[in-house]
Write a protein that holds these residues in place. Structure first.
Motif, PDB file in Angstrom:
ATOM      1  N   VAL A 183       0.852  -1.197   0.000  1.00 49.01           N
ATOM      2  CA  VAL A 183       0.000   0.000   0.000  1.00 49.01           C
ATOM      3  C   VAL A 183       0.884   1.242   0.000  1.00 49.01           C
ATOM      4  O   VAL A 183       2.090   1.172   0.275  1.00 49.01           O
ATOM      5  CB  VAL A 183      -0.934   0.035   1.234  1.00 49.01           C
ATOM      6  CG1 VAL A 183      -1.899  -1.142   1.216  1.00 49.01           C
ATOM      7  CG2 VAL A 183      -0.140   0.064   2.526  1.00 49.01           C
ATOM      8  N   ARG A 237      -3.195   4.525  -2.195  1.00 49.50           N
ATOM      9  CA  ARG A 237      -3.728   3.243  -1.721  1.00 49.50           C
ATOM     10  C   ARG A 237      -3.574   3.231  -0.199  1.00 49.50           C
ATOM     11  O   ARG A 237      -2.448   3.259   0.306  1.00 49.50           O
ATOM     12  CB  ARG A 237      -2.955   2.075  -2.330  1.00 49.50           C
ATOM     13  CG  ARG A 237      -3.165   1.933  -3.830  1.00 49.50           C
ATOM     14  CD  ARG A 237      -2.552   0.651  -4.336  1.00 49.50           C
ATOM     15  NE  ARG A 237      -1.091   0.695  -4.260  1.00 49.50           N
ATOM     16  CZ  ARG A 237      -0.311  -0.349  -4.503  1.00 49.50           C
ATOM     17  NH1 ARG A 237      -0.837  -1.524  -4.794  1.00 49.50           N
ATOM     18  NH2 ARG A 237       1.004  -0.240  -4.441  1.00 49.50           N
ATOM     19  N   LEU A 254      -4.525   1.628   3.636  1.00 56.55           N
ATOM     20  CA  LEU A 254      -5.063   0.574   4.495  1.00 56.55           C
ATOM     21  C   LEU A 254      -5.194   1.165   5.891  1.00 56.55           C
ATOM     22  O   LEU A 254      -4.209   1.629   6.470  1.00 56.55           O
ATOM     23  CB  LEU A 254      -4.130  -0.649   4.515  1.00 56.55           C
ATOM     24  CG  LEU A 254      -4.522  -1.766   5.497  1.00 56.55           C
ATOM     25  CD1 LEU A 254      -5.895  -2.347   5.176  1.00 56.55           C
ATOM     26  CD2 LEU A 254      -3.474  -2.881   5.474  1.00 56.55           C
ATOM     27  N   ASN A 312      -9.873   2.904  -3.364  1.00 55.97           N
ATOM     28  CA  ASN A 312      -8.451   2.834  -3.010  1.00 55.97           C
ATOM     29  C   ASN A 312      -8.226   2.823  -1.492  1.00 55.97           C
ATOM     30  O   ASN A 312      -7.100   2.828  -1.037  1.00 55.97           O
ATOM     31  CB  ASN A 312      -7.699   4.019  -3.628  1.00 55.97           C
ATOM     32  CG  ASN A 312      -8.327   5.354  -3.274  1.00 55.97           C
ATOM     33  OD1 ASN A 312      -9.542   5.468  -3.173  1.00 55.97           O
ATOM     34  ND2 ASN A 312      -7.499   6.363  -3.063  1.00 55.97           N
ATOM     35  N   VAL A 313      -9.316   2.814  -0.714  1.00 51.50           N
ATOM     36  CA  VAL A 313      -9.172   2.788   0.747  1.00 51.50           C
ATOM     37  C   VAL A 313      -9.756   1.490   1.280  1.00 51.50           C
ATOM     38  O   VAL A 313     -10.883   1.117   0.952  1.00 51.50           O
ATOM     39  CB  VAL A 313      -9.901   3.987   1.394  1.00 51.50           C
ATOM     40  CG1 VAL A 313      -9.836   3.889   2.915  1.00 51.50           C
ATOM     41  CG2 VAL A 313      -9.287   5.301   0.915  1.00 51.50           C
ATOM     42  N   HIS A 314      -8.943   0.775   2.046  1.00 50.43           N
ATOM     43  CA  HIS A 314      -9.413  -0.456   2.688  1.00 50.43           C
ATOM     44  C   HIS A 314      -9.431  -0.249   4.184  1.00 50.43           C
ATOM     45  O   HIS A 314      -8.504   0.340   4.743  1.00 50.43           O
ATOM     46  CB  HIS A 314      -8.489  -1.624   2.355  1.00 50.43           C
ATOM     47  CG  HIS A 314      -8.529  -2.019   0.918  1.00 50.43           C
ATOM     48  ND1 HIS A 314      -9.475  -2.869   0.403  1.00 50.43           N
ATOM     49  CD2 HIS A 314      -7.746  -1.660  -0.124  1.00 50.43           C
ATOM     50  CE1 HIS A 314      -9.270  -3.024  -0.894  1.00 50.43           C
ATOM     51  NE2 HIS A 314      -8.227  -2.299  -1.244  1.00 50.43           N
ATOM     52  N   TYR A 352     -10.498  -8.336   0.154  1.00 45.40           N
ATOM     53  CA  TYR A 352      -9.628  -7.165   0.027  1.00 45.40           C
ATOM     54  C   TYR A 352      -9.644  -6.644  -1.406  1.00 45.40           C
ATOM     55  O   TYR A 352      -9.822  -5.462  -1.633  1.00 45.40           O
ATOM     56  CB  TYR A 352      -8.202  -7.530   0.451  1.00 45.40           C
ATOM     57  CG  TYR A 352      -7.269  -6.346   0.494  1.00 45.40           C
ATOM     58  CD1 TYR A 352      -7.271  -5.479   1.591  1.00 45.40           C
ATOM     59  CD2 TYR A 352      -6.389  -6.080  -0.546  1.00 45.40           C
ATOM     60  CE1 TYR A 352      -6.421  -4.388   1.645  1.00 45.40           C
ATOM     61  CE2 TYR A 352      -5.538  -4.992  -0.502  1.00 45.40           C
ATOM     62  CZ  TYR A 352      -5.545  -4.147   0.590  1.00 45.40           C
ATOM     63  OH  TYR A 352      -4.708  -3.064   0.646  1.00 45.40           O
ATOM     64  N   ARG A 354     -11.581  -6.214  -4.377  1.00 44.55           N
ATOM     65  CA  ARG A 354     -12.999  -6.276  -4.725  1.00 44.55           C
ATOM     66  C   ARG A 354     -13.179  -6.246  -6.229  1.00 44.55           C
ATOM     67  O   ARG A 354     -12.341  -5.717  -6.941  1.00 44.55           O
ATOM     68  CB  ARG A 354     -13.732  -5.102  -4.082  1.00 44.55           C
ATOM     69  CG  ARG A 354     -13.663  -5.179  -2.561  1.00 44.55           C
ATOM     70  CD  ARG A 354     -14.120  -3.890  -1.925  1.00 44.55           C
ATOM     71  NE  ARG A 354     -13.121  -2.866  -2.066  1.00 44.55           N
ATOM     72  CZ  ARG A 354     -12.969  -1.834  -1.221  1.00 44.55           C
ATOM     73  NH1 ARG A 354     -13.753  -1.736  -0.171  1.00 44.55           N
ATOM     74  NH2 ARG A 354     -12.047  -0.926  -1.399  1.00 44.55           N
TER      75      ARG A 354
END
Lengths: 1003, 189
Positions: free
Chosen positions: A169, A193, A195, A235-237, B187, B189
Motif C-alpha cells: 500500500v 492506496r 489501508l 483505493n481505501v481499505h 480485500y 474487490r
C-alpha cells in the motif's frame, strides 16, 4: 456494586442476550459487551490475581492496556491463556477460566504471600535464594514457578487455522479513531492506496465517549458520515479488529487481524497476520491514560477514569454506586459528568492541582458535584474491594483530612501518547514538560532507505489531546505523507470542533507528593507484576540506575501488558529517586508486538503437512505404497530402506545390499542434481568449475569430477556427461543441486559475464533409476529397445534410446561397484519405466534398495560421500583424489586455495580404511587417540571415523576415516575410545575393501 | 498416453475459489538474447503468441511466451509439439548462442479460478497483486510460502501458478489452505 444501567449503552444491543461461563458459573450479557463489561454488569469485579503476591485484581482499563483482567479462554484444543477481558468481545457460550489462583479465585492460598509483601521487595529472589546453590534448581525454582506465573500453556494441539496476507500500500494508517479516519479520508482523496486498521470492533476511538462535537455534529454522526465516504473509495481499505503489531525496516509492518475470535464456531481462519509493505506508515494510535500512585491503588474498584466513562457510555455499566474521581488533569471531569448524568453518585472530585480545572470543572460544579482542589488520596479502605478513601493534601505527607465512603475510584494521571509503533524502528521521543508526556520527536523519525522518515504520528498519538488539534494534526500528517509519496493534496478547510478551555495538567508521580515510605510501599506502579513505588526507588538506591536495569531488577513493565500503564510512572519515580530529569532517564525499548499476538498467526499456514515443503520424486508414491522408510535429504524424502514383512530395518538393509551384489537392485536416483551447461565457452567453464580437465571429455562419454570452493575445500562431486560439442550435463549430489546451480550462475554473472555459457537446472525434468547388479544387463535386455551390451555401451559411456518404448538416456556408471546402468527418463514416464523394470527383473530377483544400502555399497568400494568424508574442511588431496586434480590446467576454482601451506601440509589427516580387530563396527565419529593431552587437558587425537557400517558382503565391520599421514601407516592399529567406555581397536587398511580392481563393474 | 503421470494426478479442490491441476502443457526454457529478432520470431512461431515485455505473459489460449528473466523466457506449447519446437528453435538459432531445454516434466501447473483469486495469491506471495500493479498480461516470478513459484492471470478471475514438480503437492496444499471456505478476505474487490 457494579451493575447495568437501565438506559443507554451505545455499543450494546439489549435485545440480544448472550450467556457465558466463567469458572463454571453462568452469566449473561448483551451483544456488544466485552467480557469485562459483561462481568461488571453482573457485579463481578474480582477478575484475577497478581503475578507475584496473588493480590486480588479487578479490571482497571477498558482496552488493550489491561494488565489485570486476564482469563484463559476456550477449552481443550481451543484454550488460550492470558486473554484480556477488555478486548474479548462477548459471544454466545463463551467459556473463560480465571488465572493464577488456587484452589479458586475467591480463596486463593497464594494470597497469603501478600501478607509477606513487605519482606519481599525488589530483588528478593536474587538475594534470598542464592544458597545452597543446588537448592535453586531443585527446590526454590520449582516452588516459585508453581506459585508465580499467569495462565497455563495450552495442553492440546491448536484446532484452529491461521494465515498470512501480503499487501502493498501507499499508506498504512494504524488506529481508526477520528485522527485515523480523517487522515484516511485525506490520503484517500489524494488517490493513495490506503489501508486503515483499528484494533477494536468500532471506528471512531474515544471521540464519541468524550463527547466530541465535529463540524457541529456529535462525533458518532460525523464518524458515520466519514465511514460511508471511505467505503465509497475503492483505493481505501478498512479493517476492524485488526491491530498494528509491529513496524520494521523499509516500511514493512505486521498487522494482526482477529478474524473469528468474536464468533463461536466460525468456519474461517482464526487470525490473519498481514504483512504490509507500505510507502509510509501513519500512526494514529491514540493515547493511554496513566494511573495515579496512591496507597492502595491496586484494590479492585480502582480504575482509570476514562475506562469508567467507557463502561458507562458504551455498555451502560457502572462499576460502582459511589464513584470517587481523582485526577491531575481536566479530562477526568468528563467521567464525573458522565456518571452524574447516568445517575451514579460522585461523592467528590479530588483534584491534585491547587487551582483545579477549567471549563469542565466549572461544568461539574454547575452539575452540583463537589470539587476538592490541591487534594490527594492518602489511602483506601477495603480488603478485596474499595469501601472508602482517606483524603489528604497533595503537597503534604499524607495526614488524613477527610474520609469519603465510595466503592469505586476513577483515577487519571494524564495521558501518554501510544508511541510504540513510532518507536519500533528507531523513532525517538521528546519529553513535553507542559503536557507531562513523551511524544514523538518529529525531527528524529525512523528513517527508510532514502534517509527520510517513513513513520508519521498524528493526533493523540502525536501528543494532541483536544479534538480540534487532533483533526488538524491528522490533516497535517496526511499532507506530509501524501507529499512524501509524490502526490499533491487539495487544500481543504480545517475541520471545526468544539474546544473547551482547559487548565494545565500537573505532574503528579505520588499522592501525596511527600508520601512517606509507609505509603510508598502501598503504591502500585505495575499491577501485573506487583512492582511498587518503593521497589523502583530501592532498585535505584541499589545501583540499578539505567531504566533498562531497573526494569529487569524489579520486573516493572514485563509480561503480557509490557508496562503500558506503568512505564511512564515508573521511570518518573526512578528519575525522582536519582534526582535526574525524566528525559535523562528515558524509556525502555519499545519492541513489537504492540500487544501479544498468537503464535499460530506467526506460523500462518506453516504447520502440519505445510510446516515445511517436502520434495517428492516422481516415484515417491510408489515407495510409500511399498512401505519404504524415508529419510530427509535436503527437503527431499528418499527411501532409506524397503523393509518386508517381518524384517527389521537392519535385516532389510543387508538383504538389499546382497541383492545388488548377487542379483540386481533398483534405486530411485531422481534426486541427483542435473545441470545443463551449454555454450561456446562451456568447455572452458567446466574446466574452471571442476578440478579435473573436463573439456577433453568426448561426446558420449562420462567422467567423475570434483568441485571445490574458492578456498579449495571439496564442495560437491558427480558424473559429467558430454552431450554435444557445446553441451555438458553435470550431475551433482542430491542436496547440492540448487547450491551448485547458484554457484555456477554466481561465477557466470559476476566474474565471467562475458563468457558465452548458459546453465539450466533440469533436475526435476527426469526420473532417474539405477539398475545395479550382475543381472542388470539381462534386465534391460528383457525390457528391450536398446543395445546395452559391453561393446555397444562400455563403462562410462552414455546413450540415448528407448526402453519399453519410453525415451531414455542411459549412463553406464556405477556407485556400487557392480555392473550398473543409470537411466534418466522424463519424470512423467518414471513410474512406467520403474514398473517395466520391476516386471522384467522379477525372474532375476530384482528388488528396490534404499539410501542405506547405497551407502554401504559405496563404502565397500571405498568411494567417498560428500557430507560424510567431507565437512567443509577437507580438500580432495586428503581423500586420495589427487588423480582428479588436473596438473595441466592454469586455473580452476580452488586451485590457489589448495596451495596454501595449511592445505598442502604433509601431515594432514588423510583417507584410509579401518578394520576392527574384533570384526565389529566402529562407532561413527569416534576419534583415534594418541599419547599425551592438549592444553585443555583433553586426549590428543590423530584421526576420526567418517563412515562406518557392517558390510554384509564381507561379513564384518568396515569403516573409513581421516588419519594423520594415514596412507603411509598401513597396518598400524589405532585406539578409538567409544562413548560406551569401550576402546575399539582398528587397523589401517586400504579403503577399497571390495573388488579393488573394479572387475565387477567392468563386464 | 496412459502411462504419462502428471505431478498432481489431476487433483482438484473447491473452496471459495477452485484449485486444480491444469492440463498438461509443454514447456521449453529458452535462454538467449531476448532482443534478437530471430529469437523473438521463433518464439512467436512455436507458440503463436506475441513476444512479451519485461515481466510479461503473452498468451494465445494455453500457449504463450512468459518472460522469466532478462535472458530467459518460458514457452508454453502443446505437450506433443515439444520435440518439434526444440528442433525449430535449434534451427532458427543455430548460429547464435542460446540454450533451449524441455522442462515440461520439471514443472507443475495449477489453475486457481474464481472471484477472490487475488486474495488467495496474496496469502502466499509477497508480490504486489493489486489490480493497478498486476493483472492479465503480467507475470511474476516470486515465491509461494517457502518455495519458488511464478504466476500469471489469464483473466481477471483466474490465475495459473507454476512451480517445481517436486513441490507440486506442497503448493497445491498451500492453495487449498488459502482457498478454504471461510477464508475470504474481500480485500481485492
Amino acid at each position: 456494586m457494579s451493575r447495568r444501567l437501565s438506559q443507554g449503552g451505545r455499543l450494546i444491543d439489549r435485545s440480544r442476550t448472550f450467556h457465558f461461563t466463567v469458572d463454571g458459573r453462568r452469566y449473561g450479557g448483551f451483544a456488544g459487551d466485552t467480557l469485562a463489561s459483561a462481568l461488571l454488569a453482573s457485579n463481578r469485579t474480582l477478575m484475577g490475581r497478581s503475578f507475584k503476591y496473588h493480590r486480588p485484581r479487578g479490571v482497571v482499563s477498558s482496552g488493550a492496556e489491561e494488565p489485570n483482567a486476564l482469563f484463559g479462554l476456550g477449552t481443550g484444543d481451543r484454550f488460550e491463556p492470558n486473554q484480556r477481558a477488555t478486548m474479548t468481545e462477548l459471544y454466545p457460550d463463551l467459556t473463560a477460566l480465571s488465572q493464577n489462583r488456587w484452589p479458586n479465585l475467591e480463596q486463593d492460598l497464594g494470597g497469603l504471600i501478600s501478607r509477606a509483601a513487605r519482606v519481599l521487595p525488589a530483588g528478593f529472589y536474587y538475594k534470598t535464594f542464592l544458597r545452597p546453590r543446588v537448592f535453586w534448581k531443585h527446590v526454590y525454582e520449582p516452588v516459585i514457578r508453581a506459585l508465580a506465573g499467569l495462565g497455563h500453556a495450552p495442553a492440546e494441539k491448536d484446532a484452529d487455522r491461521y494465515e498470512h496476507f501480503n499487501v502493498t500500500v501507499d499508506v498504512l494508517i494504524v488506529g481508526g479513531g477520528v485522527a485515523g479516519l480523517q487522515a484516511a479520508r485525506r490520503a484517500g482523496a489524494a488517490g493513495l492506496r490506503v489501508l486503515l486498521v483499528e484494533q477494536t470492533a468500532q471506528w471512531g476511538g474515544r471521540a464519541p465517549v468524550d463527547g466530541a462535537v465535529i463540524e457541529g455534529k456529535p462525533a458518532d454522526a460525523w464518524i458515520t458520515g466519514v465511514l460511508s465516504e471511505l467505503q465509497s473509495m475503492p483505493n481505501v481499505h478498512m479493517r476492524p479488529r485488526t491491530m498494528g503489531a509491529g513496524v520494521y525496516d523499509h516500511g514493512y509492518a505486521l498487522v494482526y487481524e482477529r478474524v473469528t475470535d468474536h464468533v463461536s464456531g466460525a468456519q474461517g481462519p482464526r487470525h490473519r497476520l498481514w504483512r504490509v509493505r507500505a510507502g509510509r506508515i501513519l500512526t494514529t494510535t491514540g493515547a493511554l491514560e496513566r494511573p495515579l500512585s496512591f496507597a492502595g491503588n491496586d484494590l479492585p474498584g480502582v480504575m482509570l477514569a476514562g475506562a469508567v466513562r467507557d463502561y458507562v457510555v458504551n455498555h451502560a455499566v457502572t462499576p460502582g454506586e459511589r464513584v470517587l474521581v481523582v485526577t491531575n488533569n481536566d479530562d477526568a471531569y468528563r467521567t464525573a459528568l458522565a456518571l452524574s448524568e447516568a445517575g451514579v453518585t460522585v461523592p467528590a472530585i479530588v483534584d491534585a492541582r491547587p487551582g483545579g480545572g477549567g471549563a469542565l470543572a466549572e461544568a461539574a460544579r454547575s452539575a452540583g458535584l463537589r470539587v476538592l482542589t490541591g487534594t490527594a488520596i492518602a489511602g483506601l479502605s477495603g480488603k478485596r474491594h474499595v469501601t472508602g478513601a482517606a483524603l489528604c493534601l497533595q503537597d503534604g505527607t499524607g495526614e488524613v483530612t477527610e474520609q469519603i465512603a465510595c466503592d469505586t475510584v476513577a483515577m487519571s494521571g494524564g495521558w501518554s501518547p501510544v508511541v510504540h509503533l513510532w518507536s519500533h524502528c528507531g523513532g525517538k521521543l521528546t519529553w513535553d514538560v507542559d503536557e507531562v508526556m513523551f511524544r514523538p520527536d518529529p525531527n528524529r523519525p525512523p528513517t527508510g532507505a532514502d534517509g527520510r522518515g517513513f513513520v508519521e504520528a498524528a493526533g493523540a498519538a502525536n501528543g494532541y489531546l483536544a479534538t480540534a488539534d487532533i483533526l488538524g494534526d491528522a490533516d497535517r500528517a496526511a499532507r506530509a505523507v501524501t507529499e512524501a509519496l509524490g502526490r499533491s493534496l487539495d487544500d481543504a478547510p480545517a475541520l471545526q470542533a468544539e474546544r473547551e478551555e482547559t487548565a494545565p495538567i500537573r505532574a503528579v508521580w505520588t499522592m501525596p507528593e511527600k508520601a512517606p515510605v509507609k505509603l510508598r510501599e502501598k503504591m502500585w506502579l505495575d499491577y501485573q507484576n506487583d512492582v511498587k513505588v518503593s521497589d523502583v526507588a530501592l532498585a535505584a538506591q541499589e545501583g540499578f540506575e539505567s531504566v533498562e536495569h531497573a526494569k529487569r531488577y524489579t520486573t516493572l513493565g514485563m509480561a503480557t501488558d509490557q508496562g503500558k500503564l506503568s512505564n511512564i510512572n515508573g521511570l518518573a519515580i526512578l528519575a525522582d529517586t536519582l534526582g535526574a530529569e525524566i528525559p535523562a532517564v528515558g524509556t525502555t525499548t519499545f519492541r513489537p508486538p504492540y500487544t501479544p499476538i498468537s503464535i499460530g498467526s506467526v506460523a500462518g499456514e506453516a504447520r502440519g503437512d505445510l510446516f515445511q515443503p517436502i520434495r517428492r520424486t516422481p516415484l515417491h508414491h510408489l515407495h510409500e505404497a511399498a512401505g519404504a522408510v524415508f529419510e530427509p535429504v535436503g527437503h527431499w524424502r528418499r527411501p532409506y530402506v524397503f523393509p518386508r514383512d517381518g524384517e527389521t530395518v537392519a535385516q532389510a538393509v543387508e538383504r538389499e545390499i546382497l541383492t545388488v551384489r548377487h542379483k540386481v537392485g533398483l534405486l530411485d536416483a531422481s534426486t541427483l542434481g542435473k545441470i545443463i551447461v551449454k555454450g561456446p565457452d562451456a568447455g572452458r567453464f567446466v574446466d574452471m568449475i571442476y578440478t579435473n580437465k573436463m573439456s577433453t571429455l568426448k561426446v558420449g562419454r562420462c567422467r567423475y569430477g570434483l568441485m571445490c570452493s574458492e578456498n579449495g575445500f571439496l564442495m560437491d562431486d558427480g558424473v559429467v556427461a558430454r552431450l554435444d560439442e557445446q553441451t555438458f550435463l553435470c550431475h551433482t549430489t542430491s542436496g547440492g543441486a540448487d547450491h551448485i546451480h547458484a554457484h555456477m550462475e554466481d561465477w557466470l554473472q559476476t566474474e565471467w559475464w562475458d563468457w558465452q555459457v548458459y546453465v539450466a537446472n533440469v533436475t526435476e525434468q527426469y526420473a532417474q533409476i539405477a539398475v545395479a547388479g550382475p543381472k542388470a544387463r539381462e534386465v534391460l535386455e528383457t525390457v528391450g529397445g536398446m543395445d546395452v551390451s559391453k561393446d555397444a555401451m562400455a563403462f562410462m559411456d552414455w546413450a540415448d534410446g528407448a526402453l519399453a518404448g519410453i525415451p531414455v538416456r542411459v549412463f553406464r556408471i556405477s556407485f556400487s561397484g557392480e555392473l550398473s546402468y543409470e537411466i534418466a527418463v522424463p519424470a512423467s514416464r518414471g513410474e512406467a519405466l520403474w514398473q517395466a523394470l520391476r516386471s522384467a527383473g522379477e525372474t532375476h530377483g530384482i528388488a528396490p534398495y534404499g539410501t542405506e544400502a547405497l551407502h554401504v555399497l559405496r563404502a565397500e568400494k571405498g568411494l567417498i560421500m560428500i557430507g560424510d568424508e567431507t565437512d567443509g574442511t577437507v580438500v580432495p588431496q586428503d581423500l586420495g583424489l589427487d588423480w582428479a586434480i588436473s596438473k595441466k590446467k592454469d586455473d580452476f576454482i580452488g586451485m590457489r586455495g589448495q596451495q596454501r601451506r595449511e592445505l598442502s601440509r604433509p601431515d594432514r589427516w588423510k583417507l584410509v580404511g579401518l578394520e576392527t580387530l574384533s570384526g565389529g563396527v566402529l562407532p561413527d565419529g569416534a576419534y583415534a587417540v594418541e599419547e599425551g593431552r592438549n592444553a585443555n587437558g583433553q586426549r590428543n587425537v590423530q584421526g576420526r571415523v567418517t563412515s562406518t557400517y557392517r558390510s554384509p558382503t564381507l561379513g564384518r565391520g568396515i569403516a573409513m576415516g581421516l588419519v594423520r599421514n594415514g596412507p603411509d601407516r598401513m597396518g598400524e592399529v589405532l585406539d578409538f575410545p567409544g562413548t560406551d567406555g569401550v576402546v575399539h581397536r582398528a587397523r589401517i587398511v586400504s579403503p577399497a575393501f571390495y573388488d579393488p580392481e573394479g572387475e565387477r563393474q567392468n563386464v | 498416453m496412459s502411462d504419462v503421470a502428471t505431478p498432481l494426478a489431476d487433483a482438484s479442490f473447491d473452496g471459495f475459489v477452485s484449485v486444480s491441476e491444469a492440463p498438461r502443457t509443454g514447456m521449453i526454457s529458452l535462454r538467449g538474447d531476448l532482443s534478437d529478432t530471430a529469437l523473438r520470431e521463433v518464439c512467436g512461431a512455436v507458440t503463436g503468441a506475441a513476444f512479451p515485455a519485461s515481466r510479461g505473459a503473452s498468451l494465445d489460449g494455453s500457449h504463450g511466451v512468459l518472460w522469466m528473466a532478462p535472458d530467459e523466457v518460458l514457452l508454453l506449447v502443446a505437450p506433443g509439439s515439444v520435440p518439434d519446437s526444440l528442433d525449430r528453435i535449434g534451427t532458427a538459432l543455430s548460429d547464435r548462442h542460446h540454450l533451449a531445454v524441455d522442462v515440461t516434466d520439471a514443472r507443475a501447473l495449477i489453475s486457481v479460478d474464481g472471484l477472490g483469486v487475488r486474495d488467495v495469491l496474496a496469502k502466499l506471495t509477497p508480490a504486489d497483486v493489486s489490480p493497478g500493479n498486476f493483472g492479465p498480461g503480467e507475470l511474476r516470478r516470486t515465491r509461494f510460502a517457502q518455495v519458488a513459484a511464478a504466476f500469471w492471470m489469464p483473466t481477471e478471475d483466474s490465475a495459473r501458478v507454476i512451480c517445481f514438480r517436486s513441490v507440486a503437492t506442497y503448493v497445491f496444499d498451500l492453495l487449498c489452505h488459502a482457498a478454504a471456505p471461510g477464508g475470504e478476505v474481500g480485500y481485492y474487490r
